[in-house]
Design an enzyme around this catalytic site. Structure first.
Site, PDB file in Angstrom:
ATOM      1  CG  HIS A 291     -17.530 -12.773 -32.223  1.00 57.83           C
ATOM      2  ND1 HIS A 291     -18.653 -13.169 -32.879  1.00 57.83           N
ATOM      3  CD2 HIS A 291     -17.394 -11.583 -32.517  1.00 57.83           C
ATOM      4  CE1 HIS A 291     -19.234 -12.224 -33.582  1.00 57.83           C
ATOM      5  NE2 HIS A 291     -18.325 -11.145 -33.164  1.00 57.83           N
ATOM      6  CD  GLU A 292     -14.661  -8.937 -31.533  1.00 59.08           C
ATOM      7  OE1 GLU A 292     -14.261  -8.371 -32.675  1.00 59.08           O
ATOM      8  OE2 GLU A 292     -15.755  -8.553 -31.068  1.00 59.08           O
ATOM      9  CG  HIS A 295     -15.091 -10.440 -36.896  1.00 54.74           C
ATOM     10  ND1 HIS A 295     -16.197 -10.442 -37.566  1.00 54.74           N
ATOM     11  CD2 HIS A 295     -15.679  -9.897 -35.711  1.00 54.74           C
ATOM     12  CE1 HIS A 295     -17.320 -10.125 -37.003  1.00 54.74           C
ATOM     13  NE2 HIS A 295     -17.062  -9.806 -35.948  1.00 54.74           N
ATOM     14  CD  GLU A 368     -20.498  -9.308 -36.103  1.00 60.77           C
ATOM     15  OE1 GLU A 368     -20.341  -9.741 -35.047  1.00 60.77           O
ATOM     16  OE2 GLU A 368     -19.892  -8.130 -36.539  1.00 60.77           O
ATOM     17  CG  ASP A 372     -22.148 -15.183 -33.066  1.00 64.26           C
ATOM     18  OD1 ASP A 372     -20.992 -14.596 -32.456  1.00 64.26           O
ATOM     19  OD2 ASP A 372     -23.158 -14.763 -32.944  1.00 64.26           O
TER      20      ASP A 372
HETATM   21 ZN   LIG Z   1     -18.546  -9.220 -34.357  1.00 66.04          ZN
END
Ligand SMILES: [Zn+2]
Length: 433
Positions: A291-292, A295, A368, A372
């Site tokens: 997930h990170e 980003h 977000e 995800d």
């Molecule tokens: Zn996040």
């Protein structure tokens, strides 16, 4: 002439107070709605369908209690905050600090902009001193009661002191640069100030992970083991430089757990709290990491910086139009000056721009969801991310049933139920589990 000027000051005060009251009212009402909504859902044990059977009734009950305690505290904290702001703006604090800084700063050569720097720092210091009781109560009473606080009064005060020193070291040159450009660079000062602040912001994003964050926490490379091996393999597969993955001793201050992505270019870092690693299985930890990395892959920090840059540009342009308008200064007991303009911009603009908060949060929530989805695509599975989210939700006693208006306005992340629904949709779309 005299009469006219005072009429205009009056107009400025009424206009500001109207927007100030509106902002206060909106936030207060949202909090009340949320308190009522959560306590009704809690009383009827109404969990969202997606969470039913995944969260024990004991965990749910605790999260309701924690949310309500925070909401009730927020009620008083917001009243206190409004009173503090009004006292500073209208209680003679600004004129006092202005006189004080002219006395103290007048001893330095004018080229050093000492008067302006002392004034701005004085206002900031006043605010942080007055907000100390709220912070202390929140940490040592509220968080303590629910077992989250791990900080001591000593550590808390050292943190504050370190924060103060860091803001002096960073704030003095920053304020000098802005005040210098405002006063010495001609009619297009706001454009120069825009480029200066933008460059400064970029510099901060670069140095924060390596120079500032380590003043408060210890960052260590991931410990050898299965998680590290699998993370390295995953990072390599998606093209993320693995030297930037760290664990942080978050447990020093709080039992809350988290992970974040920060920095730009070579200084980029993914940080996993030690509290998070303790709670999660290897699969869940990998999902969070993916997930990170999402980003990073989707350049979310850069996108946020661009949006903030647009706001900064507009804000400085508006300031350049207002800076010659005397009633604006007189309304708050000040003489026109660059430093007074800066401080007034900081103190009153929030009441006019708070409508942007939900828009910025909406953008953040979109990011977000994207991160995800990246996690699902990378792991070809939505379960680990779903479990990681549930795990984080339970351990942090997050609000499972926020009022939709409240979460729409305040939440930078979608709710757990919203995220799980989106994870499953993405898994179905990709034809993975
Ligand atoms: Zn996040």
């Amino acid at each position: 002439m005299l009469f006219k000027a005072s009429t205009m000051e009056h107009f400025v005060i009424v206009l500001f107070l109207t927007f100030f009251a509106l902002e206060f009212l909106v936030e207060f009402v949202l909090n009340e709605l949320n308190i009522r909504y959560v306590s009704r859902k809690g009383a009827n044990a109404e969990l969202p369908d997606l969470l039913a059977g995944k969260i024990s009734s004991e965990d749910y009950r605790k999260s309701v209690e924690y949310t309500l305690a925070k909401g009730r505290f927020e009620r008083w904290a917001s009243i206190y905050g409004a009173v503090v702001a009004l006292v500073i703006l209208f209680g003679g604090v600004l004129p006092f600090l202005d006189r004080l800084s002219r006395d103290l700063g007048g001893r330095f050569p004018p080229g050093l902009k000492a008067v302006g720097i002392i004034f701005c720092l004085g206002v900031a210091l006043t605010f942080s001193l007055l907000s100390l009781p709220v912070g202390l109560y929140s940490t040592f009473v509220l968080e303590e009661r629910f077992g989250f606080n791990k900080s001591t009064l000593r550590l808390y005060l050292i943190d504050k002191l370190k924060g103060l020193l860091v803001s002096l070291v960073i704030g003095i040159p920053f304020l000098f640069g802005v005040l210098y450009l405002m006063e010495e660079s001609g009619p297009y000062w706001w454009l120069w100030a825009f480029f200066f602040i933008l460059a400064f912001q970029l510099l901060m994003v670069m140095i924060y992970p390596t120079l500032i964050a380590p003043l408060f926490n210890k960052f260590s490379p991931l410990k050898a083991g299965e998680l590290r091996e699998r993370i390295l393999a995953l990072a390599e597969r998606v093209g993320f430089k693995t030297s930037g993955i760290y664990t942080m001793d978050g447990s020093k201050r709080s039992a809350h757990s988290n992970a974040y992505f920060t920095g730009l270019g070579k200084a980029k870092r993914i940080v996993l709290f030690d509290t998070l690693l303790e709670q999660m299985t290897v699969e869940q930890g990998l999902a969070v990491l993916a997930h990170e990395i999402g980003h990073y892959k989707m350049k979310h920090i850069r996108k946020m910086l661009i949006v903030q840059g647009i706001f900064l540009f507009a804000g400085l342009y508006i300031l350049s139009l207002l800076i010659g308008y005397e009633p604006l200064f007189r309304a708050f007991g000040l003489m026109p000056s660059s430093h007074a303009a800066l401080v007034l911009l900081g103190l009153i603009s929030g009441s006019f721009t708070f409508y942007l908060t939900p828009l910025m949060n909406r953008l953040s929530r979109k990011h977000e969801y994207e991160a995800d989805r990246f996690s699902v695509k990378t792991l070809e599975d939505s379960k680990p991310m779903e479990e990681a989210l549930l795990n984080l939700t339970v351990k942090n006693l997050s609000n499972l049933t926020p009022h939709p208006w409240y979460s729409g306005y305040h939440y930078s992340h979608p709710t757990t139920a919203e995220r799980i629904r989106a994870l499953r949709e993405e898994a179905a779309r990709l034809g993975v589990s």
